[in-house]
Design an enzyme around this catalytic site. Structure first.
Site, PDB file in Angstrom:
ATOM      1  N   ASP A 134       0.840  -1.194   0.000  1.00 18.15           N
ATOM      2  CA  ASP A 134       0.000   0.000   0.000  1.00 18.15           C
ATOM      3  C   ASP A 134       0.872   1.239   0.000  1.00 18.15           C
ATOM      4  O   ASP A 134       1.750   1.398   0.860  1.00 18.15           O
ATOM      5  CB  ASP A 134      -0.911  -0.004   1.232  1.00 18.15           C
ATOM      6  N   HIS A 141      -3.515  14.260   0.354  1.00 17.95           N
ATOM      7  CA  HIS A 141      -3.785  13.420   1.521  1.00 17.95           C
ATOM      8  C   HIS A 141      -2.630  13.486   2.514  1.00 17.95           C
ATOM      9  O   HIS A 141      -2.847  13.681   3.724  1.00 17.95           O
ATOM     10  CB  HIS A 141      -4.021  11.978   1.079  1.00 17.95           C
ATOM     11  N   GLU A 207     -10.255   4.216   3.331  1.00 20.45           N
ATOM     12  CA  GLU A 207      -9.330   4.936   2.479  1.00 20.45           C
ATOM     13  C   GLU A 207      -9.697   4.646   1.027  1.00 20.45           C
ATOM     14  O   GLU A 207      -9.667   3.485   0.593  1.00 20.45           O
ATOM     15  CB  GLU A 207      -7.877   4.548   2.759  1.00 20.45           C
ATOM     16  N   GLU A 209      -9.045   4.251  -2.569  1.00 22.36           N
ATOM     17  CA  GLU A 209      -7.842   3.971  -3.346  1.00 22.36           C
ATOM     18  C   GLU A 209      -8.190   3.252  -4.643  1.00 22.36           C
ATOM     19  O   GLU A 209      -9.282   2.734  -4.815  1.00 22.36           O
ATOM     20  CB  GLU A 209      -6.860   3.097  -2.543  1.00 22.36           C
ATOM     21  N   ASP A 241      -8.840   0.464   1.604  1.00 21.12           N
ATOM     22  CA  ASP A 241      -7.902  -0.007   2.623  1.00 21.12           C
ATOM     23  C   ASP A 241      -8.405   0.458   3.989  1.00 21.12           C
ATOM     24  O   ASP A 241      -8.036   1.532   4.475  1.00 21.12           O
ATOM     25  CB  ASP A 241      -6.499   0.532   2.353  1.00 21.12           C
ATOM     26  N   ARG A 245      -7.678   4.035  12.938  1.00 21.50           N
ATOM     27  CA  ARG A 245      -6.811   5.194  13.194  1.00 21.50           C
ATOM     28  C   ARG A 245      -6.241   5.208  14.610  1.00 21.50           C
ATOM     29  O   ARG A 245      -5.101   5.631  14.815  1.00 21.50           O
ATOM     30  CB  ARG A 245      -7.605   6.484  12.949  1.00 21.50           C
ATOM     31  N   GLN A 248      -3.516   2.595  14.857  1.00 19.86           N
ATOM     32  CA  GLN A 248      -2.367   3.082  14.090  1.00 19.86           C
ATOM     33  C   GLN A 248      -1.605   4.164  14.840  1.00 19.86           C
ATOM     34  O   GLN A 248      -0.362   4.189  14.823  1.00 19.86           O
ATOM     35  CB  GLN A 248      -2.830   3.615  12.740  1.00 19.86           C
ATOM     36  N   LYS A 261      -3.973  -1.858   9.749  1.00 23.13           N
ATOM     37  CA  LYS A 261      -4.330  -2.060   8.348  1.00 23.13           C
ATOM     38  C   LYS A 261      -4.499  -3.532   7.990  1.00 23.13           C
ATOM     39  O   LYS A 261      -5.052  -3.861   6.946  1.00 23.13           O
ATOM     40  CB  LYS A 261      -3.234  -1.475   7.453  1.00 23.13           C
ATOM     41  N   THR A 265      -8.751  -5.464   3.624  1.00 22.12           N
ATOM     42  CA  THR A 265      -8.667  -4.587   2.459  1.00 22.12           C
ATOM     43  C   THR A 265      -9.671  -5.117   1.444  1.00 22.12           C
ATOM     44  O   THR A 265      -9.606  -6.297   1.079  1.00 22.12           O
ATOM     45  CB  THR A 265      -7.251  -4.588   1.849  1.00 22.12           C
ATOM     46  N   GLU A 372      -9.797  12.884   7.093  1.00 25.89           N
ATOM     47  CA  GLU A 372      -9.677  14.203   6.468  1.00 25.89           C
ATOM     48  C   GLU A 372     -11.021  14.923   6.405  1.00 25.89           C
ATOM     49  O   GLU A 372     -11.094  16.128   6.692  1.00 25.89           O
ATOM     50  CB  GLU A 372      -9.121  14.055   5.053  1.00 25.89           C
TER      51      GLU A 372
END
Length: 424
Positions: A134, A141, A207, A209, A241, A245, A248, A261, A265, A372
């Site tokens: 990834d 971002h 996320e 992607e 993905d 948070r 992480q 993560k 996915t 975000e």
């Protein structure tokens, strides 16, 4: 023979102009039905799936000396045949589906066996994922995340503008669209806690992607040129993905994401070929400073590919769009990501999956994650009535869509969807 990307091509199968799957697309997937439960390879055309295993068995698609390539539960064997076979096969499928070709159109028995209504099909993971990497390649971002956690003056790390940043993820938990996602558990340590605790993630995120599907291998110890890397890319899929948070935040120093993560996915069921996207290529953002020589590009390696995200809470009747952006904004292209991945001598395999990294654009509605969009929870996203979201809650259903527009048709990716289940 007309080129498969010809805008004037029409199929004898009716295809709505708003469909993701006109004859100019022909994405590959793996499917089964209740009548025939063995997974096999097909292509999407309108609201139907063309069973390639049937056509290969009947001799209408010739992959000799290879045999039974499409009677398999992934497209890996087909990808292994190489770019010339990919192009030749796509052209032959396009020819069989043309409105003015009677081969399949006039063979009622064969047509009834080879064309399956998509509504009756179960879609499976289209590739056997050899490895998953990834990336972190959207400048918008990376800047947004950096501002939130390090401040405006230190938003981008010193290496970010010099190479595509990435981490190695888990191929074992790549799942197909529609797979329900169990809320992960892990070590949590809020800033005001002295010691960590173990429990369900409280700040679950998505996320947005794109996934790059590698169709040809490279040898250990060898580097790739821009052209070699491009030719190794079979196609693209939608990719989510999922990210924890809070897990992480505690674990990522010093080696980056791990359990935050590794739990899931999601990818879409349809792999849109690089050839089908050829008309939508363009140059990406100007790269300053100029990358080192091995990463410099001559070709237009970005794509004008529209993306959106919808979210439906369990108590809502309809989904609400919360993000609209475009793959063209990516600072580091998919080709550069692959070139860099192999630059150390790392061998690449058929079925490797490269996540683009979160796709965000310059405007607020183009931010490709809740982190975000809600600015780390300080600006909750309004959905419907008094329902808001800073991060995902149990029962939330999230869907991504992607498509390229041309005059009279669109080349789309379908959908990648997942619903959040409570932690066990």
């Amino acid at each position: 023979m007309a080129h498969p990307n010809d805008v004037t091509l029409r199929s004898f199968i009716p295809v709505d102009t708003a469909s993701d799957f006109p004859i100019q697309n022909l994405p590959y997937g793996v499917f089964s039905t209740s009548e025939s439960t063995t997974p096999r390879v097909g292509v999407a055309i309108g609201d139907s799936i063309l069973d390639l295993a049937v056509l290969e068995n009947e001799g209408l698609i010739d992959l000799a000396p290879a045999r039974d390539i499409f009677a398999q539960a992934s497209i890996n064997a087909f990808m292994g045949l190489g770019a010339e076979a990919w192009s030749r096969t796509r052209a032959r499928i396009s020819e069989l589906l043309r409105h003015d070709n009677p081969e399949l159109r006039e063979n009622e028995l064969l047509r009834s066996r080879a064309l399956v209504p998509m509504a009756r099909a179960k879609l499976h993971l289209p590739i056997t994922v050899a490895g998953y990497t990834d990336f972190y390649s959207s400048r918008e971002h990376a800047t947004n995340v950096g501002v939130m956690f390090r401040g405006k003056d230190n938003a981008l790390q010193p290496n970010w503008l010099h190479m595509p940043i990435a981490y190695n993820g888990r191929a074992s938990t790549v799942v197909v669209s529609g797979t329900k996602i169990r809320r992960p558990r892990g070590q949590l340590k809020p800033p005001d806690a002295k010691l960590p605790s173990f429990g369900p993630c409280k700040r679950l995120d998505f996320e947005l992607e794109m996934g790059v599907v590698i169709g040809q291998p490279s040898a250990m110890g060898e580097m790739l040129t821009e052209r070699q890397a491009e030719e190794m890319i079979f196609g693209f899929v939608l990719l989510n993905d999922w990210s924890a948070r809070d897990i992480q935040q505690w674990e990522y120093v010093p080696l980056g994401p791990f359990q935050a993560k590794a739990f899931a996915t999601s990818i879409g069921p349809w792999v849109v070929t690089r050839e089908a996207l050829q008309a939508f290529r363009l140059h990406g953002p100007v790269q300053d400073p100029t990358p080192l020589p091995y990463l410099r590009q001559v070709q237009p390696n970005n794509y004008d590919l529209h993306l959106d995200v919808t979210l439906r809470a369990a108590q809502m009747n309809a989904a609400v769009r919360i993000c609209q952006t475009n793959f063209k904004y990516m600072y580091w292209s998919s080709v550069q990501q692959l070139v860099h991945h192999a630059s150390s001598g790392c061998a690449m395999n058929i079925g490797d999956l490269l996540g683009s990294g979160t796709v965000s654009g310059p405007d607020k509605h183009q931010r490709g994650s809740l982190l975000e969009l809600s600015w780390n929870g300080t600006e909750p996203v309004e959905l419907a009535g008094d329902i808001t979201r800073s991060f995902l809650e149990d029962g939330d259903c999230l869907a991504f869509h992607g498509w390229c527009e041309a005059e009279g048709y669109r080349v789309g990716f379908g959908e990648v969807e997942g619903t959040i289940l409570p932690a066990e």
